[in-house]
Design a protein around this motif. Structure first.
Motif, short mmCIF file in Angstrom:
data_model
loop_
_atom_site.label_atom_id
_atom_site.label_comp_id
_atom_site.label_asym_id
_atom_site.label_seq_id
_atom_site.Cartn_x
_atom_site.Cartn_y
_atom_site.Cartn_z
N VAL A 83 -13.02 11.45 8.50
CA VAL A 83 -13.73 10.40 9.24
C VAL A 83 -12.75 9.39 9.83
N TYR A 84 -11.65 9.14 9.16
CA TYR A 84 -10.70 8.15 9.64
C TYR A 84 -10.13 8.54 11.01
N PRO A 85 -9.98 7.57 11.90
CA PRO A 85 -9.41 7.86 13.23
C PRO A 85 -8.04 8.54 13.12
N GLY A 86 -7.90 9.64 13.82
CA GLY A 86 -6.66 10.39 13.80
C GLY A 86 -6.66 11.54 12.81
N ASN A 87 -7.65 11.56 11.89
CA ASN A 87 -7.71 12.61 10.86
C ASN A 87 -8.69 13.73 11.19
N GLU A 88 -9.25 13.69 12.39
CA GLU A 88 -10.32 14.63 12.72
C GLU A 88 -9.88 16.09 12.62
N ARG A 89 -8.59 16.35 12.80
CA ARG A 89 -8.09 17.72 12.77
C ARG A 89 -7.19 18.00 11.56
N ASN A 90 -7.42 17.24 10.48
CA ASN A 90 -6.64 17.47 9.26
C ASN A 90 -6.91 18.83 8.64
N PHE A 91 -8.15 19.30 8.78
CA PHE A 91 -8.55 20.59 8.18
C PHE A 91 -8.94 21.55 9.30
N ASN A 131 -4.52 21.23 0.69
CA ASN A 131 -3.52 20.70 -0.23
C ASN A 131 -4.16 20.39 -1.58
N PRO A 132 -3.40 20.50 -2.66
CA PRO A 132 -3.96 20.21 -3.99
C PRO A 132 -4.14 18.73 -4.28
N THR A 133 -3.45 17.86 -3.53
CA THR A 133 -3.55 16.43 -3.74
C THR A 133 -3.77 15.73 -2.40
N THR A 134 -4.22 14.50 -2.47
CA THR A 134 -4.50 13.74 -1.25
C THR A 134 -3.20 13.36 -0.53
N PRO A 135 -3.19 13.40 0.79
CA PRO A 135 -4.24 13.88 1.67
C PRO A 135 -4.41 15.40 1.55
N TYR A 136 -5.67 15.82 1.57
CA TYR A 136 -5.97 17.22 1.28
C TYR A 136 -5.80 18.15 2.48
N GLY A 137 -5.88 17.60 3.68
CA GLY A 137 -5.76 18.43 4.87
C GLY A 137 -4.34 18.92 5.08
N ILE A 138 -4.19 20.21 5.37
CA ILE A 138 -2.86 20.79 5.63
C ILE A 138 -2.17 20.09 6.79
N HIS A 139 -2.96 19.64 7.75
CA HIS A 139 -2.40 19.01 8.95
C HIS A 139 -2.41 17.49 8.86
N ALA A 140 -2.59 16.95 7.68
CA ALA A 140 -2.64 15.50 7.50
C ALA A 140 -1.27 14.87 7.65
N SER A 141 -1.26 13.61 8.00
CA SER A 141 -0.03 12.83 8.10
C SER A 141 -0.01 11.82 6.97
N ILE A 142 1.01 11.90 6.13
CA ILE A 142 1.14 10.96 5.02
C ILE A 142 1.36 9.55 5.56
N VAL A 143 2.09 9.44 6.64
CA VAL A 143 2.36 8.13 7.24
C VAL A 143 1.06 7.52 7.74
N ARG A 144 0.25 8.32 8.43
CA ARG A 144 -1.03 7.80 8.94
C ARG A 144 -1.96 7.43 7.79
N SER A 145 -1.99 8.25 6.74
CA SER A 145 -2.84 7.96 5.59
C SER A 145 -2.47 6.62 4.96
N ALA A 146 -1.18 6.34 4.86
CA ALA A 146 -0.73 5.06 4.29
C ALA A 146 -1.13 3.91 5.19
N HIS A 147 -1.06 4.12 6.50
CA HIS A 147 -1.41 3.09 7.47
C HIS A 147 -2.90 2.75 7.39
N LEU A 148 -3.73 3.73 7.03
CA LEU A 148 -5.19 3.54 7.00
C LEU A 148 -5.68 3.04 5.64
N GLU A 149 -4.78 2.76 4.72
CA GLU A 149 -5.17 2.44 3.35
C GLU A 149 -6.15 1.27 3.28
N THR A 150 -5.96 0.24 4.07
CA THR A 150 -6.84 -0.93 4.02
C THR A 150 -7.84 -0.97 5.16
#
Length: 420
Positions: free
Chosen positions: A323-331, A371-390
């Motif tokens: 749902v988070y912007p930029g994560n639409e194609r994580n999976f 992926n076995p841990t968050t972010p779960y999407g194979i195509h996820a960006s760890i940097v983007r996930s950290a940016h969206l934390e709040t």
């Protein structure tokens, strides 16, 4: 893709009893369980008698004993299948009814903004649709969760609220079905159709302020069957068809196609997408929607999970991530018949995103790695996930408010696992 959960036969029954008894020590440490060896024996006897002789249907107390097995999180598919069989027999013979009959006067919609949780009775949904906190120019997403959850104590609702408020382009609403999905599982399952009908009555009022095309219903576990019923009843009442329903690991026990509790079905909306994460145990394995997704394949335990409770929750965790912007194609998933064929590059179709951005013309069964841990999407960006934390949280937590048109809403931090 048939359901691999077959009811144990007469010859296998002693083995299932043995397994249940030998796992007693494992379950004793679980906080929700306060029962003894005689309870286990009585429970096994109730289930076993019903399987061997369908005429020996259980009493409500028998169902309670059998339900404790599921509360304990038995990692065996036969428990789920046995309970489904018992439910079918009980419903067919009118042997069991819900303990608590759903009362629309005790149910609420809860509008979630970054800084407020506002309750509105299902009997007066117009109050929410016309509330200054509700933007009729935006679409509305309505989430129904599963067994043992409450609207103010659900990690599912908290995570979804944060994700959708980060996106900022919808009104996010949670359904509070109060005690009607917070009782014995079998009784809760019997309530799903009526709860769905009550939600549909509220949605009829919503159509006064926005077109049906702007409504998206999402349900996890029992909630998936609730929103399916809501879609069916809205069509019956108005002729309008919900454009999209998303089912997140729809509950398996008690729901069998063609029976009284059919649950979520194709046709309940114009497009239905389903994410299966605990296939054949707590969640349904067979395809239910137009597009069915199988992260980690048909295994009941996706990557990183070692319990059925973890697996059952993965479906909504996967979806919320998208749902988070930029994560639409994580999976990204491919239409295929198995994960093995996918790994062997024997599925030539194009990839499509699972979750928020799924193309609504998609058809078939789709498989993907996670992926076995968050972010779960194979195509996820760890940097983007950290940016969206709040993102999606109240800028000043001290200014967070709770209000209601009927009863107080508490801002609790307690979290309740939605098991079914």
């Amino acid at each position: 893709m048939g359901d691999f959960g077959k009811i144990p036969g007469r010859k296998r029954l002693p083995l299932t009893m043995l397994l249940l008894l030998t796992l007693l020590q494992f379950f004793r440490h679980m906080e929700a369980i306060e029962w003894t060896l005689p309870d286990v024996i009585d429970s096994v006897g109730t289930v076993g008698a019903s399987i061997v002789d369908p005429s020996l249907l259980p009493t409500p107390q028998g169902l309670l004993d059998g339900g404790k097995q599921l509360i304990a999180g038995y990692p065996f598919e036969f428990v789920s299948s046995s309970l489904s069989y018992i439910c079918s027999q009980a419903l067919a013979n009118n042997k069991i009814k819900s303990k608590f009959t759903p009362d629309i006067n005790l149910m609420h919609f809860q509008l979630r903004t970054p800084c407020a949780k506002i309750n509105f009775p299902l009997t007066n949904p117009g109050a929410m649709w016309h509330s200054p906190e509700f933007d009729p120019k935006k679409k509305v997403v309505i989430l129904a969760t599963g067994w043992t959850t409450t609207v103010n104590g659900s990690d599912t609702i908290e995570v979804f609220s944060k994700a959708y408020n980060c996106r900022g382009d919808v009104n996010f609403v949670a359904v509070d079905a109060a005690r009607f999905v917070d009782t014995l599982y079998t009784w809760s399952a019997f309530n799903t159709e009526e709860i769905g009908e009550n939600i549909a009555l509220g949605l009829v009022k919503l159509l006064d302020v926005m077109p049906v095309e702007n409504i998206h219903l999402i349900g996890h576990s029992l909630g998936a069957h609730i929103v399916g019923a809501a879609g069916r009843h809205l069509t019956r009442l108005t002729g309008s068809v919900i454009p999209r329903i998303t089912g997140l690991d729809p509950a398996k026990p008690c729901f069998n196609e063609g029976e009284v509790l059919s649950g979520l079905l194709r046709g309940d909306a114009k497009f239905i997408d389903v994410i299966h994460s605990n296939s054949g145990v707590l969640g349904k394995r067979d395809p239910l929607g137009d597009a069915d997704f199988y992260p980690s394949g048909l295994s009941p335990l996706p990557a990183g999970c070692y319990s059925v409770v973890c697996a059952h929750a993965r479906s909504w965790e996967y979806y919320a991530e998208t749902v988070y912007p930029g994560n639409e194609r994580n999976f990204m998933a491919t239409r295929c018949s198995s994960l093995t064929r996918l790994r062997e590059f024997r599925c030539p179709g194009d990839e499509i995103p699972m979750g928020y951005g799924v193309p609504q013309g998609s058809k078939g069964n789709y498989f993907l790695e996670v992926n076995p841990t968050t972010p779960y999407g194979i195509h996820a960006s760890i940097v983007r996930s950290a940016h969206l934390e709040t993102c999606g949280t109240c800028p000043d937590s001290s200014s967070s408010t709770s209000s209601t048109t009927s009863q107080p809403v508490t801002t609790t931090t307690a979290k309740s696992k939605s098991w079914f």
